[in-house]
Structure formats: structure tokens, C-alpha cells
Design a protein around this motif. Sequence first.
Motif, mmCIF file in Angstrom:
data_model
loop_
_atom_site.group_PDB
_atom_site.id
_atom_site.type_symbol
_atom_site.label_atom_id
_atom_site.label_comp_id
_atom_site.label_asym_id
_atom_site.label_seq_id
_atom_site.Cartn_x
_atom_site.Cartn_y
_atom_site.Cartn_z
ATOM 1 N N ARG A 89 -12.942 4.392 1.177
ATOM 2 C CA ARG A 89 -11.707 3.618 1.321
ATOM 3 C C ARG A 89 -10.767 3.895 0.150
ATOM 4 O O ARG A 89 -9.571 4.128 0.347
ATOM 5 N N GLU A 93 -7.196 5.877 0.426
ATOM 6 C CA GLU A 93 -5.974 5.217 -0.049
ATOM 7 C C GLU A 93 -5.247 6.093 -1.068
ATOM 8 O O GLU A 93 -4.014 6.182 -1.064
ATOM 9 N N ASN A 177 -3.020 0.564 3.393
ATOM 10 C CA ASN A 177 -4.460 0.423 3.196
ATOM 11 C C ASN A 177 -5.178 -0.024 4.461
ATOM 12 O O ASN A 177 -6.324 0.371 4.699
ATOM 13 N N ASP A 178 -4.530 -0.842 5.290
ATOM 14 C CA ASP A 178 -5.172 -1.256 6.543
ATOM 15 C C ASP A 178 -5.469 -0.041 7.422
ATOM 16 O O ASP A 178 -6.540 0.042 8.039
ATOM 17 N N TYR A 179 -4.519 0.884 7.456
ATOM 18 C CA TYR A 179 -4.712 2.085 8.271
ATOM 19 C C TYR A 179 -5.836 2.955 7.708
ATOM 20 O O TYR A 179 -6.750 3.363 8.441
ATOM 21 N N THR A 180 -5.786 3.244 6.403
ATOM 22 C CA THR A 180 -6.811 4.125 5.827
ATOM 23 C C THR A 180 -8.189 3.468 5.885
ATOM 24 O O THR A 180 -9.188 4.141 6.151
ATOM 25 N N ASP A 181 -8.252 2.153 5.664
ATOM 26 C CA ASP A 181 -9.539 1.453 5.786
ATOM 27 C C ASP A 181 -10.083 1.574 7.211
ATOM 28 O O ASP A 181 -11.297 1.751 7.413
ATOM 29 N N SER A 182 -9.189 1.488 8.202
ATOM 30 C CA SER A 182 -9.642 1.574 9.598
ATOM 31 C C SER A 182 -10.200 2.959 9.912
ATOM 32 O O SER A 182 -11.139 3.081 10.705
ATOM 33 N N ASP A 185 -13.688 2.921 8.404
ATOM 34 C CA ASP A 185 -14.568 2.018 9.154
ATOM 35 C C ASP A 185 -14.949 2.601 10.507
ATOM 36 O O ASP A 185 -16.110 2.513 10.929
#
Length: 197
Positions: A89, A93, A177-182, A185
Motif C-alpha cells: 500500500r 501510494e 490512496n483509496d484507489y491504490t489501496d484497492s 487489496d
Amino acid sequence: MAEQEKVRRPGGRSARVRSDVHQAVTDLVAERGYGTFTIGEVAARAGVADTTIYRRWGSLEALTTEVTIARLTDNSPIPDTGSLREDLRAYAEGVARDVGGPDGLAVLRLAIALSNAGEIGRAARDQLVAGRGCQMQGMIDRARARGERSPELIDLMDHVLAPIYIRTLFGAGPLGNDYTDSLVDRLLNHPHSGDTE
């Protein structure tokens, strides 16, 4: 005495010249695209003599190769959080921040243009891919040493790096960050991910 001072001082003028020349190349690529400017124009933009560029880099191809590799790899340190998920993550990012910055699109376009520009360009592409691969393999190896199930390197490239680059190149959406975390995941939660121990 001035010469001795120049030798002692780390970075100094040499580092400043490198930074100014790199920025000039990046700006010219952003404005015009690859292959549409000369060493003379880079020198003028950077405020240095043509001979400085020829002496240090030898050719425009060698210079643009260095700029591409430096801009796409220098700003992405390898995280070591103790967890592969958190390492990936943080890494994703960082990559998104680099390519989503003011020069990111120009540098990605430069990398693509260079990969089709003969032997020097192909070597730059291979060096860039190898550099990113080495960074990610280091995170995988650490995770495996801790006993974590980990995906293969090619899966990380396909499912984490590639979407970031594609989204940047085509302006297909934000890189928050929501996109890269997804991305991380989805890869790690996939039923076939982490089959290698």
C-alpha cells in the motif's frame, strides 16, 4: 583554494546542473513531446552551455534515458512496515504520488517514446522495469521470510503498477490512496494470490 572547496563540497554545482537539466528535459517533453527538441534547447532552458551537456551525457538519448530512470525510480523508497499488505500500500501510494505529480505524465510519455527509440531506449525500458521489479521483489522476499503468503512479481506488476500507469497516461481517474489501496487489496484478496510461500 576555490578548486579545493569545489572538490570538498558534496553535490554543489554539479548536482544543481543535473537537476536543472533534468527539469528542462521534463518541461520540454511536457510541452512538445519526445524527439522535438535539441540539446541546445535543453541547455538554454537549463541555463548551461551545450558543451556541458555533451561532456556529461554525450547525447540527447543518453540524457533522456537518465531523466526517465531517475524520475520514475528515485522517489520511491521501499517500505518496510512488517506486513506485505502495508508495504505494498505504501509503495503503491508512493508510485502514484510520483507519476501523479506535475511531471509524472511527461516522464511516462518519455519512457514510452524511449522504449521505441532504438537500443538505448530499450535498455532504459529494461533498466526501469528491472529497477521496479527489484524493489517489489525485495518486499515479496521479506514477506516470504516472515511466513506471509505472497503473490508473484508479475502479478504485482500487472495488478498494481500497470493500472497506476494506465490511469495516469489516459487521465482515467484520480490516483488517491483509496484507489491504490484497492489495487493492493484486490490482488492480495484474490483466491489465487499468495499461492507461493
